[in-house]
Design a protein around this motif. Structure first.
Motif, PDB file in Angstrom:
ATOM      1  N   ALA A  10       0.894  -1.135  -0.094  1.00  8.48           N
ATOM      2  CA  ALA A  10      -0.033  -0.060   0.015  1.00  8.48           C
ATOM      3  C   ALA A  10       0.873   1.263   0.078  1.00  8.48           C
ATOM      4  CB  ALA A  10      -0.854  -0.144   1.092  1.00  8.48           C
ATOM      5  N   GLN A  62       0.840   7.197   3.600  1.00  7.11           N
ATOM      6  CA  GLN A  62       0.006   8.310   3.858  1.00  7.11           C
ATOM      7  C   GLN A  62       0.519   9.543   3.148  1.00  7.11           C
ATOM      8  OE1 GLN A  62      -1.217   9.009   7.595  1.00  7.11           O
ATOM      9  NE2 GLN A  62      -3.337   8.606   7.361  1.00  7.11           N
ATOM     10  N   ASP A  90      -7.018   5.616  -2.405  1.00  4.33           N
ATOM     11  CA  ASP A  90      -6.130   4.547  -1.811  1.00  4.33           C
ATOM     12  C   ASP A  90      -5.627   3.853  -3.118  1.00  4.33           C
ATOM     13  OD1 ASP A  90      -4.668   2.811  -0.077  1.00  4.33           O
ATOM     14  OD2 ASP A  90      -6.512   1.404   0.103  1.00  4.33           O
ATOM     15  N   LYS A 143      -3.615  -0.092  -3.841  1.00  4.70           N
ATOM     16  CA  LYS A 143      -2.926  -1.026  -3.519  1.00  4.70           C
ATOM     17  C   LYS A 143      -2.681  -2.009  -4.659  1.00  4.70           C
ATOM     18  CE  LYS A 143      -4.997  -1.494   0.757  1.00  4.70           C
ATOM     19  NZ  LYS A 143      -6.229  -1.656   1.708  1.00  4.70           N
TER      20      LYS A 143
END
Length: 158
Positions: free
Chosen positions: A46, A49, A72, A74
């Motif tokens: 991932a 942030q 997000d 992934k």
């Protein structure tokens, strides 16, 4: 007291310590800004942030771009193929009828199998988030982006 032998030994120790410190500083400085690529390794990775996911989003027009954000990303390798899941979020209060497709790129940034990825319909309701899954067409893919466009109202009204 101090003879020349002791002084030479102390000088070598100080020089050795300085060399170790300098090497440590260079290694730390070199690694400080390097983030692992999203597509590296096996298993799921991932992005951290604060990463800018916008580089993965290409939008039809500026008005639509203000209404969408990728929150997000992934990725993992699945039998040598890049597999991605990205979260697309609507910033808009109303429903939007959209289409999306993935563009796949090799390490040099060249498009792989251009025009062969199908357009997939998507309806995002107000402030809704959804996951868009993608699987690369071959093992030479190293990165991607997702292209999103609005379906004109005329196209889906009878």
């Amino acid at each position: 007291m101090f003879n020349s032998k002791n002084m030479a030994s102390m000088g070598q120790n100080i020089t050795g310590c300085l060399a170790v410190i300098l090497v440590s500083v260079f290694i730390t400085a070199g690694c400080a800004n390097n983030k692992p690529p999203v597509t590296s390794g096996t298993g799921t990775s991932a992005m951290t942030q604060g990463d800018d996911f916008s580089k993965h989003l290409e939008v039809q027009n500026a008005d639509l771009a203000k209404k969408l954000v990728i929150s997000d990303v992934k990725s993992r390798k699945n039998n040598g193929l890049l597999q991605v899941n990205l979260t697309l979020t609507s910033r808009y209060e109303k429903s939007q009828k959209l289409q999306y497709h993935f563009n796949w790129f090799d390490e040099a940034g060249f498009v792989i199998e251009a025009g062969k990825t199908p357009w997939i319909p998507l309806e995002l309701h107000g402030k809704q988030s959804t996951t868009l899954p993608g699987l690369a067409p071959n093992i030479n893919v190293s990165t991607f982006n997702v292209y999103v466009r609005a379906i004109p109202e005329k196209a889906y009204k009878y």
